[in-house]
Design an enzyme around this catalytic site. Structure first.
Site, PDB file in Angstrom:
ATOM      1  N   LYS A 187      16.991  12.093  87.759  1.00 21.97           N
ATOM      2  CA  LYS A 187      16.670  10.922  86.940  1.00 21.97           C
ATOM      3  C   LYS A 187      15.528  10.085  87.504  1.00 21.97           C
ATOM      4  O   LYS A 187      14.669   9.628  86.755  1.00 21.97           O
ATOM      5  CB  LYS A 187      17.916  10.057  86.765  1.00 21.97           C
ATOM      6  CG  LYS A 187      18.984  10.722  85.902  1.00 21.97           C
ATOM      7  CD  LYS A 187      20.184   9.804  85.708  1.00 21.97           C
ATOM      8  CE  LYS A 187      21.362  10.539  85.112  1.00 21.97           C
ATOM      9  NZ  LYS A 187      21.091  11.178  83.822  1.00 21.97           N
ATOM     10  N   GLU A 189      19.372   0.567  87.270  1.00 21.26           N
ATOM     11  CA  GLU A 189      18.503   0.170  86.168  1.00 21.26           C
ATOM     12  C   GLU A 189      19.221  -0.865  85.317  1.00 21.26           C
ATOM     13  O   GLU A 189      20.449  -1.028  85.414  1.00 21.26           O
ATOM     14  CB  GLU A 189      18.073   1.385  85.322  1.00 21.26           C
ATOM     15  CG  GLU A 189      19.213   2.158  84.690  1.00 21.26           C
ATOM     16  CD  GLU A 189      18.736   3.346  83.848  1.00 21.26           C
ATOM     17  OE1 GLU A 189      18.298   4.346  84.444  1.00 21.26           O
ATOM     18  OE2 GLU A 189      18.828   3.266  82.615  1.00 21.26           O
ATOM     19  N   HIS A 249      30.714   9.276  75.826  1.00 21.68           N
ATOM     20  CA  HIS A 249      29.385   9.896  75.843  1.00 21.68           C
ATOM     21  C   HIS A 249      29.349  11.253  75.127  1.00 21.68           C
ATOM     22  O   HIS A 249      28.363  11.974  75.225  1.00 21.68           O
ATOM     23  CB  HIS A 249      28.849  10.061  77.273  1.00 21.68           C
ATOM     24  CG  HIS A 249      28.787   8.766  78.023  1.00 21.68           C
ATOM     25  ND1 HIS A 249      28.165   7.658  77.526  1.00 21.68           N
ATOM     26  CD2 HIS A 249      29.290   8.406  79.224  1.00 21.68           C
ATOM     27  CE1 HIS A 249      28.283   6.665  78.385  1.00 21.68           C
ATOM     28  NE2 HIS A 249      28.976   7.095  79.422  1.00 21.68           N
ATOM     29  N   ARG A 300      16.873  21.962  76.585  1.00 17.87           N
ATOM     30  CA  ARG A 300      17.562  23.073  75.913  1.00 17.87           C
ATOM     31  C   ARG A 300      17.607  22.789  74.411  1.00 17.87           C
ATOM     32  O   ARG A 300      17.237  21.705  73.979  1.00 17.87           O
ATOM     33  CB  ARG A 300      19.001  23.144  76.407  1.00 17.87           C
ATOM     34  CG  ARG A 300      19.688  21.785  76.244  1.00 17.87           C
ATOM     35  CD  ARG A 300      21.157  21.815  76.572  1.00 17.87           C
ATOM     36  NE  ARG A 300      21.662  20.524  76.994  1.00 17.87           N
ATOM     37  CZ  ARG A 300      22.053  19.542  76.203  1.00 17.87           C
ATOM     38  NH1 ARG A 300      21.970  19.670  74.896  1.00 17.87           N
ATOM     39  NH2 ARG A 300      22.487  18.400  76.684  1.00 17.87           N
TER      40      ARG A 300
HETATM   41  P1  ADP Z   1      23.652  11.670  81.706  1.00 13.61           P
HETATM   42  O1  ADP Z   1      22.494  12.448  82.222  1.00 13.61           O
HETATM   43  O2  ADP Z   1      24.825  11.684  82.630  1.00 13.61           O
HETATM   44  O3  ADP Z   1      23.980  11.998  80.297  1.00 13.61           O
HETATM   45  P2  ADP Z   1      22.185   9.313  80.859  1.00 13.61           P
HETATM   46  O4  ADP Z   1      21.234   8.607  81.758  1.00 13.61           O
HETATM   47  O5  ADP Z   1      21.600  10.155  79.788  1.00 13.61           O
HETATM   48  O6  ADP Z   1      23.192  10.148  81.773  1.00 13.61           O
HETATM   49  O7  ADP Z   1      23.181   8.256  80.232  1.00 13.61           O
HETATM   50  C1  ADP Z   1      24.337   8.655  79.561  1.00 13.61           C
HETATM   51  C2  ADP Z   1      24.801   7.558  78.632  1.00 13.61           C
HETATM   52  O8  ADP Z   1      25.103   6.350  79.346  1.00 13.61           O
HETATM   53  C3  ADP Z   1      23.765   7.133  77.609  1.00 13.61           C
HETATM   54  O9  ADP Z   1      23.783   7.991  76.477  1.00 13.61           O
HETATM   55  C4  ADP Z   1      24.219   5.749  77.285  1.00 13.61           C
HETATM   56  O10 ADP Z   1      25.344   5.812  76.424  1.00 13.61           O
HETATM   57  C5  ADP Z   1      24.688   5.217  78.614  1.00 13.61           C
HETATM   58  N1  ADP Z   1      23.592   4.556  79.352  1.00 13.61           N
HETATM   59  C6  ADP Z   1      22.799   5.138  80.259  1.00 13.61           C
HETATM   60  N2  ADP Z   1      21.898   4.270  80.740  1.00 13.61           N
HETATM   61  C7  ADP Z   1      22.130   3.106  80.129  1.00 13.61           C
HETATM   62  C8  ADP Z   1      21.517   1.805  80.194  1.00 13.61           C
HETATM   63  N3  ADP Z   1      20.500   1.546  81.013  1.00 13.61           N
HETATM   64  N4  ADP Z   1      22.005   0.837  79.403  1.00 13.61           N
HETATM   65  C9  ADP Z   1      23.040   1.088  78.566  1.00 13.61           C
HETATM   66  N5  ADP Z   1      23.655   2.273  78.454  1.00 13.61           N
HETATM   67  C10 ADP Z   1      23.215   3.276  79.232  1.00 13.61           C
END
Ligand code: ADP
Length: 532
Positions: free
Chosen positions: A121, A204, A239, A295
């Site tokens: 990330k 973040e 999620h 993917r």
């Molecule tokens: P992963 O790779 O584990 O899927 P992500 O970074 O894509 O992690 O985040 C997964 C989920 O967590 C997002 O789809 C959202 O629902 C929530 N999320 C992630 N980052 C944030 C953020 N900065 N603010 C609010 N919700 C977040």
């Protein structure tokens, strides 16, 4: 730039509906298919459709679909020249993609380098930021507890701590009070170490109540990147997406175009090729890049529905070194599409994954809906893999038209033997907030209830259009003494999705009594009384 190769025979390292989807695309291109199967999948629907089947042995994913050596050996021993990983399993594993390449095979997907860069990330955030793509305010490198606490001072609360190598929604902690930082950091680090082999974390800004909007991307090995528009996937639980739509509704055209451009810039920043999806959090006109999934996505069919492009075929063509055969301006969007994920899960039991045997499966006929499914009547849902059994994809002229058609489709839809997410879909489709304003990613988690789903199911089964439909007519029983006491003279018994029954008492004029008098049970006898 890349040599042209011809894929003559493809190993499919996946199962269920996506394996069937890949077989279909291969048939169109004249590519032979070999399906790698675990023991419980040896006679699956996909296995009956593949050109050949190769046994991996084992049941659990770790022993079968996640085993690099077995999969590559399966491809080599059957004379395949390429591997399609589908989604999940090995699809986003850079080491696997590299092992495929080292074995002299073609990986149908992006380069191992892209997968690795985007899989971390912090690296993904700094790479796309350099290309001008907005990310949430926060750090770009993993840090010590002290550094991250300092970072929070400038970001402002609330924040989300994330494992740098995280995925699948794990290794994340929301922090609303600075006093919680110490403990949350420790937990996120422990989770990161356990799941991803690294305790590196960063922070973040946590965005309150955003929507999930993603862009379907495609790159070829000649440097071209195009997008196929947006999808909204805000209907989620833990999620996990449950319903998706394309294009994302409730976006002004300027913001939508900016999101498209950001997605393309993010892909170009890593020299991306093949199918990918850029995910964003959207709040009003603000949007923040989250990640690129490297993917084909589960929800790709709704994009196919509105663009008319076969994305899996395009994956195979691009893997053979062909250029994307059109320009961005040639990609036209028509209407609106909805996808319902029919999962073997019980919405009345906190969406607990369910196993069991599908004893009946009815869907409206004839129908212009597309359905991508991985099981037949009589099949058991194995406990080792994900709970998706089918995807219902409906295309309409507008969002309202698509929603209406989807609701109508669901009225004549039955899966029996295992509980499914159908009651959830009845609930969300009849939810006025969802229909009129759209929902944020936490809405389902906050608002869904079993009672709400019961009421929505009742709406499905009592609606006159349903009663007129397709042999799904409720049957009638005389009222029990308890019903008579409430003023009912007859009972409609409706066989519900998921194999349960709903008893609806009617007055002498045939009108249903109030919902509080309705009864639901897994046994018909239990709600009809003990009469013979
Ligand atoms: P992963 O790779 O584990 O899927 P992500 O970074 O894509 O992690 O985040 C997964 C989920 O967590 C997002 O789809 C959202 O629902 C929530 N999320 C992630 N980052 C944030 C953020 N900065 N603010 C609010 N919700 C977040």
């Amino acid at each position: 730039m890349h040599r042209h190769i011809r894929i003559k025979k493809l190993l499919i390292a996946n199962r269920g509906e996506i394996a069937r989807r890949i077989i279909r695309a291969c048939k169109g291109l004249g590519i032979e298919t070999v399906l790698a199967v675990s023991d419980p999948d040896s006679s699956s629907l996909a296995a009956t459709e593949a050109g050949a089947v190769v046994a991996l042995g084992g049941a659990a994913a770790r022993e079968s679909y996640l085993n690099h050596t077995k999969i590559i050996e399966a491809a080599l021993s059957t004379g395949c020249d390429a591997i399609h990983p589908g989604y999940g399993f090995l699809s986003e594993d850079g080491d696997f993609a590299e092992a495929v390449r080292n074995a002299g095979l073609t990986f149908v997907g992006p380069s191992p380098e892209s997968i690795r860069t985007l899989g971390v990330k912090t690296t993904a955030r700094s790479t796309v930021t350099k290309a001008g793509v907005p990310v949430t305010p926060g750090s770009f490198v993993a840090g010590t507890d002290e550094e991250l606490c300092q970072a929070v001072q400038s970001i402002g609360l609330p924040v989300i701590i994330k494992a740098a190598a995280g995925g699948g929604g794990r290794g994340m902690r929301i922090v609303r009070d600075i006093a919680e930082m110490g403990e949350s950091l420790a937990r996120a680090r422990a989770e990161g170490l356990k799941n991803f082999g690294s305790d590196a974390v960063y922070v973040e800004k946590y965005i309150e109540e955003p929507r999930h909007v993603e862009v379907q991307l495609f790159g070829d090995t000649h440097g071209k990147v195009v997008h196929f528009g947006t999808r909204d996937c805000s209907s989620q639980r833990r999620h996990q997406k449950l319903l998706e739509e394309a294009p994302a509704p409730f976006l002004d055209s300027e913001t939508r175009e900016k999101i498209h451009q950001a997605a393309v810039a993010a892909a170009k920043s890593v020299g991306y090729y093949n199918a990918g999806t850029a995910e964003f959090l959207v709040k009003g006109k603000e949007f923040y890049f989250l990640e690129i999934n490297t993917r084909i996505q589960v929800e790709h069919p709704i994009t196919e529905a509105i663009t008319g492009v076969d994305l899996v075929e395009l994956q195979l063509r691009v893997a053979m070194g062909e250029p994307i055969p059109f320009e961005q301006k040639d990609i036209q969007f028509t209407g609106h599409a909805i996808e319902l994920r029919i999962n073997a899960e019980d919405p009345f039991e906190n969406f607990r994954p369910a196993t069991g045997t599908i004893t009946a499966w009815e869907r409206p006929e004839p129908s212009d809906a597309r359905e991508d499914f991985g099981y037949r009547v009589g099949d058991s849902i194995p406990p080792w893999y994900d709970s998706l059994i089918s995807k219902v994809i409906i295309h309409g002229a507008s969002r309202a038209d698509a929603l209406y058609k989807t609701f109508q489709y669901l009225k004549h839809y039955r899966v029996e033997g295992v509980p499914t997410t159908i009651p959830f879909h009845a609930w969300i489709l009849s939810n006025s907030r969802f229909q009129e304003d759209g929902i944020d990613i936490g809405y389902v988690e906050r608002e869904f209830s079993g009672e709400g789903a019961e009421a929505a199911l009742a709406l499905l089964v009592t609606d006159p259009e349903f009663r007129a439909g397709n042999g799904a007519e409720p049957y009638t029983e005389t009222a029990t003494p308890a019903d008579l006491a409430q003023g009912a003279t007859s009972l409609s018994i409706v066989h519900e999705p998921g194999g349960t029954f709903l008893a609806i008492p009617h007055d002498s004029a045939g009108a249903p009594l109030t919902r509080s008098t309705w009864r639901r049970s897994t046994s018909r006898a239990a709600i009809c009384g003990s009469r013979q």
